[in-house]
Design an enzyme around this catalytic site. Structure first.
Site, mmCIF file in Angstrom:
data_model
loop_
_atom_site.group_PDB
_atom_site.id
_atom_site.type_symbol
_atom_site.label_atom_id
_atom_site.label_comp_id
_atom_site.label_asym_id
_atom_site.label_seq_id
_atom_site.Cartn_x
_atom_site.Cartn_y
_atom_site.Cartn_z
ATOM 1 N N ARG A 138 7.570 -9.119 -1.058
ATOM 2 C CA ARG A 138 7.700 -7.714 -1.426
ATOM 3 C C ARG A 138 7.025 -6.887 -0.340
ATOM 4 N NH1 ARG A 138 2.897 -6.998 -0.885
ATOM 5 N NH2 ARG A 138 3.175 -4.945 -1.771
ATOM 6 N N ALA A 161 7.969 -3.082 1.797
ATOM 7 C CA ALA A 161 9.198 -2.641 2.471
ATOM 8 C C ALA A 161 9.516 -3.421 3.759
ATOM 9 C CB ALA A 161 9.110 -1.136 2.737
ATOM 10 N N ASP A 191 7.723 3.246 1.024
ATOM 11 C CA ASP A 191 8.936 2.417 1.050
ATOM 12 C C ASP A 191 10.115 3.164 1.629
ATOM 13 O OD1 ASP A 191 7.214 1.110 -1.122
ATOM 14 O OD2 ASP A 191 8.818 -0.329 -0.747
ATOM 15 N N ASN A 203 6.506 5.807 -2.613
ATOM 16 C CA ASN A 203 5.659 4.611 -2.598
ATOM 17 C C ASN A 203 5.416 4.167 -4.030
ATOM 18 O OD1 ASN A 203 4.100 2.707 -1.010
ATOM 19 N ND2 ASN A 203 2.278 3.652 -1.868
ATOM 20 N N LYS A 204 4.670 3.110 -4.174
ATOM 21 C CA LYS A 204 4.402 2.502 -5.481
ATOM 22 C C LYS A 204 3.981 3.556 -6.513
ATOM 23 C CE LYS A 204 4.899 -0.874 -6.351
ATOM 24 N NZ LYS A 204 6.214 -1.229 -6.917
HETATM 25 O O1 MRU Z 1 7.024 -3.170 -5.300
HETATM 26 P P1 MRU Z 1 6.386 -3.539 -4.002
HETATM 27 O O2 MRU Z 1 5.183 -4.405 -4.146
HETATM 28 O O3 MRU Z 1 7.391 -4.089 -3.014
HETATM 29 O O4 MRU Z 1 5.884 -2.155 -3.424
HETATM 30 C C1 MRU Z 1 5.240 -2.112 -2.185
HETATM 31 C C2 MRU Z 1 4.715 -0.786 -1.841
HETATM 32 O O5 MRU Z 1 4.825 0.151 -2.578
HETATM 33 C C3 MRU Z 1 4.080 -0.650 -0.488
HETATM 34 O O6 MRU Z 1 3.093 0.320 -0.516
HETATM 35 C C4 MRU Z 1 5.167 -0.236 0.511
HETATM 36 O O7 MRU Z 1 6.202 -1.187 0.532
HETATM 37 C C5 MRU Z 1 4.650 -0.057 1.874
HETATM 38 S S1 MRU Z 1 4.344 -1.653 2.581
HETATM 39 C C6 MRU Z 1 3.806 -1.665 4.114
#
Ligand code: MRU
Length: 367
Positions: free
Chosen positions: A53, A55, A243, A253-254
């Site tokens: 997981r 991005a 993302d 983002n998350k």
């Molecule tokens: O659902 P996930 O764990 O894939 O979410 C990841 C995130 O939200 C990260 O902050 C994002 O991908 C940036 S990673 C460098």
């Protein structure tokens, strides 16, 4: 980065030259398991179930997934089917589309006999480029932390982060955590407030694991604590990942990132977002309106996984039986709440002008 002294990337090609190896992030921090991806279906499942997981890592895995598919069948039909299968895995991170487009454009003009080999080499290059890009993000973000340290001589710099935007979310280094690793390595005293990041706890499980493995001082906090800590002057700056970043600087983002940005704005705490150029979606301006937000299984809200005293890992229900739950996985932070974007080309304001000043070729190619 290292785990117990051994250097790792989050994804690599096996010695046999075709199997793809990844760290299974669903069992960290309790177990370090390496998974083998041997087919397109393995790669798609690894992305969907979040064995991998983050991005940039989703993008790199998708690139190798295309190579695995072409190894089995290099026809046009198989190429199209591999693209569609991988594209359907997760909707929000734009790196997925970026990587799939890259591989398709690279191999489509070639004779079928050459496609798999070329896809593997391009996937290797995408992984290597991600490492270089993240290292560069780290260098630019380090300057910001250095400035904060200069303004507060002799004091530890407290940085709040959300989710996991570390090396596990990329191929190596990370985005939001890269500047922190570089600051720590440069001898700047840093301490990280790690949002646990419900429902899947990427902060508590992955960010804390990463920082601990590298010896960076950190403290895990519940997701709702950040605003309180900011009010009491305990956060010098926030750095998160993204993302998908729109052409005007909105960042997706998350889930929960937006609330941290609001709290940061209210408390005059700088809120930076770190990103590789592969996360910018130049086709979108308004992130709230146009970024597809992944809606995940409500079971991730109603259940939690952890380690029992006997060492085994178990999943338990935490909500009242029969209660409904909803699981939006991401939110959008409007550009006006973002102090600056830390990219692989430098730091810029979260505006269309700011982004285009670092990526002038985008406007030039549109003219
Ligand atoms: O659902 P996930 O764990 O894939 O979410 C990841 C995130 O939200 C990260 O902050 C994002 O991908 C940036 S990673 C460098």
């Amino acid at each position: 980065m290292k785990i117990n002294g051994t250097p790792y990337r989050s994804i690599w090609l096996d010695d046999d030259g075709w199997q793809v190896k990844v760290i299974d992030q669903t069992v960290l921090p309790h177990r370090l398991d390496i998974a083998s991806l041997k087919t397109l279906e393995d790669a798609a499942a690894a992305i969907k179930t979040m064995v991998v997981r983050g991005a940039p890592l989703i993008g790199a895995t998708a690139a190798y997934g295309m190579a695995l598919a072409l190894r089995r069948d290099p026809s046009d039909a198989a190429l199209g089917q591999a693209y569609d299968t991988l594209y359907a895995t997760r909707p929000t991170a734009v790196n997925l589309r970026w990587a799939l487009d890259d591989i398709r454009q690279t191999v489509a003009p070639l004779p079928t006999a050459e496609r798999a080999e070329r896809a593997y080499r391009r996937a290797d290059a995408i992984a290597d480029e991600d490492v270089a890009v993240c290292s560069s993000i780290g260098d630019h973000g380090l300057d910001l932390i250095r400035q904060a340290a200069k303004a507060n001589p002799g004091r530890t710099i407290n940085i709040l982060t959300h989710c996991n935007a570390g090396w596990l979310a990329t191929v190596d280094w990370g985005t939001a955590l890269a500047p922190i690793y570089k600051a720590h390595d440069a001898g700047i005293p840093v301490h990280v407030w790690v949002d646990e990041t419900r429902p899947r706890n990427q902060g508590a499980a992955l960010t804390a694991f990463e920082l601990g493995s590298h010896g960076v001082p950190h403290t895990v906090i519940v997701d709702n604590a950040g605003g309180h800590l900011m009010q009491h002057g305990k956060v010098d700056l926030c750095i998160t990942g993204t993302d998908r970043t729109t052409a005007r600087g909105d960042v997706c983002n998350k889930i929960g990132t937006y609330l941290k940005a609001l709290a940061a704005k209210a408390n005059n705490v700088p809120f930076y977002v770190a990103l590789p150029h592969t996360t910018i979606d130049w086709t979108i301006e308004d992130g709230v309106r146009d970024i597809p937000i992944e809606l995940r299984d409500a079971r991730e809200v109603t259940h939690m996984t952890g380690r029992l005293p006997d060492g085994s890992v178990a999943t338990v229900e935490i909500t009242a039986p029969g209660s409904g739950a909803r699981n939006d996985a991401f939110d959008v932070t409007p550009a006006e709440l973002v102090t600056g974007l830390i990219t692989d080309r430098g730091v810029c304001p979260a505006t269309s002008e700011g982004l285009h000043s670092l990526f002038p070729e985008i406007r030039a190619s549109a003219e």
